[in-house]
Design a protein around this motif. Sequence first.
Motif, PDB file in Angstrom:
ATOM      1  N   ASN A 141       0.840  -1.214   0.000  1.00  0.00           N
ATOM      2  CA  ASN A 141       0.000   0.000   0.000  1.00  0.00           C
ATOM      3  C   ASN A 141       0.872   1.261   0.000  1.00  0.00           C
ATOM      4  OD1 ASN A 141      -2.887   0.595  -0.005  1.00  0.00           O
ATOM      5  ND2 ASN A 141      -2.474   1.749   1.856  1.00  0.00           N
ATOM      6  N   ILE A 142       1.991   1.182  -0.710  1.00  0.00           N
ATOM      7  CA  ILE A 142       2.965   2.276  -0.757  1.00  0.00           C
ATOM      8  C   ILE A 142       2.567   3.241  -1.865  1.00  0.00           C
ATOM      9  CG2 ILE A 142       5.393   2.842  -1.139  1.00  0.00           C
ATOM     10  CD1 ILE A 142       6.046  -0.023  -0.124  1.00  0.00           C
ATOM     11  N   ASP A 143       2.267   4.479  -1.505  1.00  0.00           N
ATOM     12  CA  ASP A 143       1.779   5.467  -2.467  1.00  0.00           C
ATOM     13  C   ASP A 143       2.752   6.632  -2.602  1.00  0.00           C
ATOM     14  OD1 ASP A 143      -0.479   3.870  -2.629  1.00  0.00           O
ATOM     15  OD2 ASP A 143      -1.648   5.119  -1.241  1.00  0.00           O
ATOM     16  N   GLU A 144       2.603   7.365  -3.685  1.00  0.00           N
ATOM     17  CA  GLU A 144       3.409   8.559  -3.970  1.00  0.00           C
ATOM     18  C   GLU A 144       3.361   9.531  -2.790  1.00  0.00           C
ATOM     19  OE1 GLU A 144       5.077  12.153  -5.306  1.00  0.00           O
ATOM     20  OE2 GLU A 144       5.369  10.132  -6.118  1.00  0.00           O
ATOM     21  N   GLY A 145       4.547   9.971  -2.359  1.00  0.00           N
ATOM     22  CA  GLY A 145       4.648  10.995  -1.326  1.00  0.00           C
ATOM     23  C   GLY A 145       4.608  10.480   0.097  1.00  0.00           C
ATOM     24  N   GLU A 146       4.271   9.213   0.303  1.00  0.00           N
ATOM     25  CA  GLU A 146       4.277   8.664   1.662  1.00  0.00           C
ATOM     26  C   GLU A 146       5.705   8.415   2.110  1.00  0.00           C
ATOM     27  OE1 GLU A 146      -0.112   6.536   1.751  1.00  0.00           O
ATOM     28  OE2 GLU A 146       1.663   5.290   1.403  1.00  0.00           O
ATOM     29  N   SER A 147       5.882   8.174   3.401  1.00  0.00           N
ATOM     30  CA  SER A 147       7.241   8.052   3.931  1.00  0.00           C
ATOM     31  C   SER A 147       7.282   7.051   5.078  1.00  0.00           C
ATOM     32  CB  SER A 147       7.757   9.408   4.409  1.00  0.00           C
ATOM     33  OG  SER A 147       6.974   9.888   5.492  1.00  0.00           O
ATOM     34  N   SER A 169       7.111  -6.331  -7.724  1.00  0.00           N
ATOM     35  CA  SER A 169       5.965  -5.676  -8.369  1.00  0.00           C
ATOM     36  C   SER A 169       6.132  -4.164  -8.491  1.00  0.00           C
ATOM     37  CB  SER A 169       4.670  -5.994  -7.602  1.00  0.00           C
ATOM     38  OG  SER A 169       4.455  -7.380  -7.521  1.00  0.00           O
ATOM     39  N   ALA A 170       7.347  -3.725  -8.772  1.00  0.00           N
ATOM     40  CA  ALA A 170       7.590  -2.285  -8.895  1.00  0.00           C
ATOM     41  C   ALA A 170       6.998  -1.747 -10.194  1.00  0.00           C
ATOM     42  CB  ALA A 170       9.085  -1.998  -8.849  1.00  0.00           C
ATOM     43  N   LYS A 171       6.236  -0.675 -10.100  1.00  0.00           N
ATOM     44  CA  LYS A 171       5.676  -0.021 -11.281  1.00  0.00           C
ATOM     45  C   LYS A 171       6.702   0.942 -11.870  1.00  0.00           C
ATOM     46  CE  LYS A 171       0.887  -0.377  -9.726  1.00  0.00           C
ATOM     47  NZ  LYS A 171      -0.342   0.362  -9.318  1.00  0.00           N
ATOM     48  N   ALA A 172       6.671   1.129 -13.169  1.00  0.00           N
ATOM     49  CA  ALA A 172       7.627   1.991 -13.867  1.00  0.00           C
ATOM     50  C   ALA A 172       7.613   3.392 -13.261  1.00  0.00           C
ATOM     51  CB  ALA A 172       7.286   2.052 -15.345  1.00  0.00           C
ATOM     52  N   GLY A 173       8.811   3.944 -13.078  1.00  0.00           N
ATOM     53  CA  GLY A 173       8.927   5.297 -12.551  1.00  0.00           C
ATOM     54  C   GLY A 173       8.926   5.382 -11.031  1.00  0.00           C
ATOM     55  N   SER A 194      12.866  -1.311 -10.458  1.00  0.00           N
ATOM     56  CA  SER A 194      12.411  -2.021 -11.657  1.00  0.00           C
ATOM     57  C   SER A 194      11.828  -3.345 -11.187  1.00  0.00           C
ATOM     58  CB  SER A 194      13.577  -2.248 -12.627  1.00  0.00           C
ATOM     59  OG  SER A 194      14.528  -3.123 -12.037  1.00  0.00           O
ATOM     60  N   ASN A 195      11.565  -4.250 -12.108  1.00  0.00           N
ATOM     61  CA  ASN A 195      11.016  -5.552 -11.721  1.00  0.00           C
ATOM     62  C   ASN A 195      12.088  -6.527 -11.269  1.00  0.00           C
ATOM     63  OD1 ASN A 195       8.248  -5.109 -12.008  1.00  0.00           O
ATOM     64  ND2 ASN A 195       8.401  -5.304 -14.245  1.00  0.00           N
ATOM     65  N   SER A 196      13.323  -6.082 -11.177  1.00  0.00           N
ATOM     66  CA  SER A 196      14.381  -6.908 -10.623  1.00  0.00           C
ATOM     67  C   SER A 196      14.108  -7.152  -9.145  1.00  0.00           C
ATOM     68  CB  SER A 196      15.729  -6.211 -10.807  1.00  0.00           C
ATOM     69  OG  SER A 196      16.751  -6.925 -10.137  1.00  0.00           O
ATOM     70  N   PRO A 197      14.392  -8.367  -8.618  1.00  0.00           N
ATOM     71  CA  PRO A 197      14.089  -8.659  -7.208  1.00  0.00           C
ATOM     72  C   PRO A 197      14.912  -7.851  -6.216  1.00  0.00           C
ATOM     73  CG  PRO A 197      15.302 -10.464  -8.212  1.00  0.00           C
ATOM     74  CD  PRO A 197      14.915  -9.552  -9.325  1.00  0.00           C
ATOM     75  N   GLN A 198      16.045  -7.289  -6.672  1.00  0.00           N
ATOM     76  CA  GLN A 198      16.847  -6.439  -5.804  1.00  0.00           C
ATOM     77  C   GLN A 198      17.289  -5.197  -6.565  1.00  0.00           C
ATOM     78  OE1 GLN A 198      20.077  -8.170  -3.579  1.00  0.00           O
ATOM     79  NE2 GLN A 198      18.872  -9.931  -2.938  1.00  0.00           N
ATOM     80  N   ALA A 199      17.387  -4.102  -5.837  1.00  0.00           N
ATOM     81  CA  ALA A 199      17.866  -2.851  -6.422  1.00  0.00           C
ATOM     82  C   ALA A 199      18.920  -2.275  -5.500  1.00  0.00           C
ATOM     83  CB  ALA A 199      16.713  -1.870  -6.598  1.00  0.00           C
ATOM     84  N   THR A 219       5.287   7.689 -10.598  1.00  0.00           N
ATOM     85  CA  THR A 219       4.342   8.284 -11.531  1.00  0.00           C
ATOM     86  C   THR A 219       2.983   7.581 -11.465  1.00  0.00           C
ATOM     87  OG1 THR A 219       5.224   6.835 -13.261  1.00  0.00           O
ATOM     88  CG2 THR A 219       6.155   9.047 -13.100  1.00  0.00           C
ATOM     89  N   ALA A 220       2.953   6.341 -10.978  1.00  0.00           N
ATOM     90  CA  ALA A 220       1.697   5.601 -10.891  1.00  0.00           C
ATOM     91  C   ALA A 220       0.839   6.063  -9.721  1.00  0.00           C
ATOM     92  CB  ALA A 220       1.973   4.103 -10.763  1.00  0.00           C
ATOM     93  N   LYS A 221       1.422   6.775  -8.777  1.00  0.00           N
ATOM     94  CA  LYS A 221       0.738   7.393  -7.630  1.00  0.00           C
ATOM     95  C   LYS A 221       0.367   6.406  -6.519  1.00  0.00           C
ATOM     96  CE  LYS A 221       0.971  11.399  -9.561  1.00  0.00           C
ATOM     97  NZ  LYS A 221       1.986  12.378  -9.084  1.00  0.00           N
ATOM     98  N   THR A 222      -0.173   5.221  -6.844  1.00  0.00           N
ATOM     99  CA  THR A 222      -0.605   4.294  -5.801  1.00  0.00           C
ATOM    100  C   THR A 222      -0.007   2.906  -6.025  1.00  0.00           C
ATOM    101  OG1 THR A 222      -2.599   3.665  -7.014  1.00  0.00           O
ATOM    102  CG2 THR A 222      -2.790   5.519  -5.488  1.00  0.00           C
TER     103      THR A 222
END
Length: 233
Positions: A141-147, A169-173, A194-199, A219-222
């Motif tokens: 439930n990680i959304d844009e701007g949360e911390s 399940s990382a969304k682009a951007g 990215s969709n890599s399991p580790q960054a 950029t996906a916001k939610t």
Amino acid sequence: MNYYLAFASTCCPEGIGYAMSDKITGPWHYKGHIMNHTYKTRGNHPGIIDYKGHSYVFGLNYDLLRLMTDEHSERRSVSCAEMYYNTDGTIQELPYFRENVLDPVATFNPFRKVEAETMSWGFGLKTKESVTFPKSIQLCNIDEGESLTLRNVDFGKKGAKKFTASIASAKAGSSIEIRLDHADGPLVGTLSLSNSPQATCKLKRPRGIHDLVFIFKGTAKTDLFLWDWWQMK
């Protein structure tokens, strides 16, 4: 030896009252409030613990609910305050939870594998069991701007130079800004996802003891990504 009973007192709203006895079977004598009732409090199910030479009282309130709505519901969150005893064993009355200063009892080590749900403060975040790794809990439930904030993180004298996170399940951007002390504090690294399991990303070698703040961007916001763990080196 003194024995204590802590309980929701007065109504309504409720404060945190307590009674004392020299026997666990009583008789018990009411001594007053650990924390008096205000319109903010909801003192149900208080608890007291001793940890590393300090005593702490826990209780319930609506502080997180009030960040989202003024409408009432029984959605309560837990707060904690350091508690102090008088020489006769009675407890000093405390102001409301948010009016207390709760100092860290130790420093936090960022150079070990840290579960992503570990935090001293976060808002809007949830957890769920990982589909990929059973019995593993992921932050969701990680959304844009949360911390997410951790307090008293010890980066040592040499500092941290690299940050690695296990992401799904990382969304682009999507990305994580890594900042010191507060949400607008110094930016020491940005982890692009990215969709890599580790960054992994480089850090600007933060040194000493700071609060650590992760700011979530996308950029996906939610529902930007799922987060399992992180580690610094």
